[in-house]
Design an enzyme around this catalytic site. Structure first.
Site, PDB file in Angstrom:
ATOM      1  N   VAL A 165       0.834  -1.202   0.000  1.00 24.60           N
ATOM      2  CA  VAL A 165       0.000   0.000   0.000  1.00 24.60           C
ATOM      3  C   VAL A 165       0.867   1.250   0.000  1.00 24.60           C
ATOM      4  CG1 VAL A 165      -1.777   1.260   1.240  1.00 24.60           C
ATOM      5  CG2 VAL A 165      -1.747  -1.246   1.284  1.00 24.60           C
ATOM      6  N   PRO A 166       0.873   1.978  -1.115  1.00 22.25           N
ATOM      7  CA  PRO A 166       1.692   3.195  -1.215  1.00 22.25           C
ATOM      8  C   PRO A 166       1.080   4.346  -0.444  1.00 22.25           C
ATOM      9  CG  PRO A 166       0.413   2.910  -3.207  1.00 22.25           C
ATOM     10  CD  PRO A 166       0.112   1.721  -2.330  1.00 22.25           C
ATOM     11  N   CYS A 167       1.144   4.287   0.863  1.00 28.77           N
ATOM     12  CA  CYS A 167       0.496   5.308   1.681  1.00 28.77           C
ATOM     13  C   CYS A 167       1.167   6.670   1.523  1.00 28.77           C
ATOM     14  CB  CYS A 167       0.477   4.880   3.139  1.00 28.77           C
ATOM     15  SG  CYS A 167       2.039   4.236   3.696  1.00 28.77           S
ATOM     16  N   HIS A 168       2.348   6.695   0.971  1.00 31.40           N
ATOM     17  CA  HIS A 168       3.030   7.978   0.785  1.00 31.40           C
ATOM     18  C   HIS A 168       2.391   8.786  -0.331  1.00 31.40           C
ATOM     19  CE1 HIS A 168       5.037   4.991  -1.766  1.00 31.40           C
ATOM     20  NE2 HIS A 168       5.147   5.967  -2.620  1.00 31.40           N
ATOM     21  N   ARG A 169       1.508   8.154  -1.090  1.00 28.56           N
ATOM     22  CA  ARG A 169       0.833   8.890  -2.169  1.00 28.56           C
ATOM     23  C   ARG A 169      -0.481   9.490  -1.704  1.00 28.56           C
ATOM     24  NH1 ARG A 169       1.679   4.046  -6.324  1.00 28.56           N
ATOM     25  NH2 ARG A 169       3.915   4.176  -6.504  1.00 28.56           N
TER      26      ARG A 169
END
Length: 103
Positions: A52-56
């Site tokens: 999960v690319p939570c930084h996006r």
DNA sequence: TAGATGACTAATA
DNA sequence: CTATTAGCCATCT
């Protein structure tokens, strides 16, 4: 995991590289803007790192999170820049330019 | 077991 | 215009 969290992770995974989205947008996809709070907590809760690319995910102003789960906000900043997203000095991005719309 | 809290946002006063 | 309140769900104390 249960309910909304799974939905949130599923949606965040769909964000293409070099793009970002807001908590509100994700919440709307779930059917209710007020879920934005839950979205934030879902990511804070240390999701599947690497999946999960939570930084996006940023807030409505395009500002990065202060309580980033995998290190400092600085780490998130670098990850975004590595993907081609320009992050300003005040930890904000141009939503108009990088915002990814679902639906 | 119950109550408070949090990566948020939008509406109302 | 700024300030405050409400609403959501899962986790922590």
């Amino acid at each position: 995991m249960s309910g909304v969290f799974e939905e949130i992770y599923k949606i965040v995974k769909l964000i293409p590289k070099g793009k970002v989205t807001t908590y509100g947008d994700i919440a709307k996809c779930l059917g209710n803007v007020r879920l934005s709070r839950v979205v934030g907590y879902a990511l804070h809760s240390n999701p599947y790192f690497g999946e999960v690319p939570c930084h996006r995910v940023v807030n409505r102003e395009g500002r990065l999170s202060q309580n980033f789960a995998f290190g400092k906000i600085n780490a998130q900043k670098q990850m975004l820049e590595r993907e081609g997203v320009y992050v300003k000095k005040d930890n904000t991005i141009d939503l108009e330019k990088y915002r990814y719309k679902f639906n």
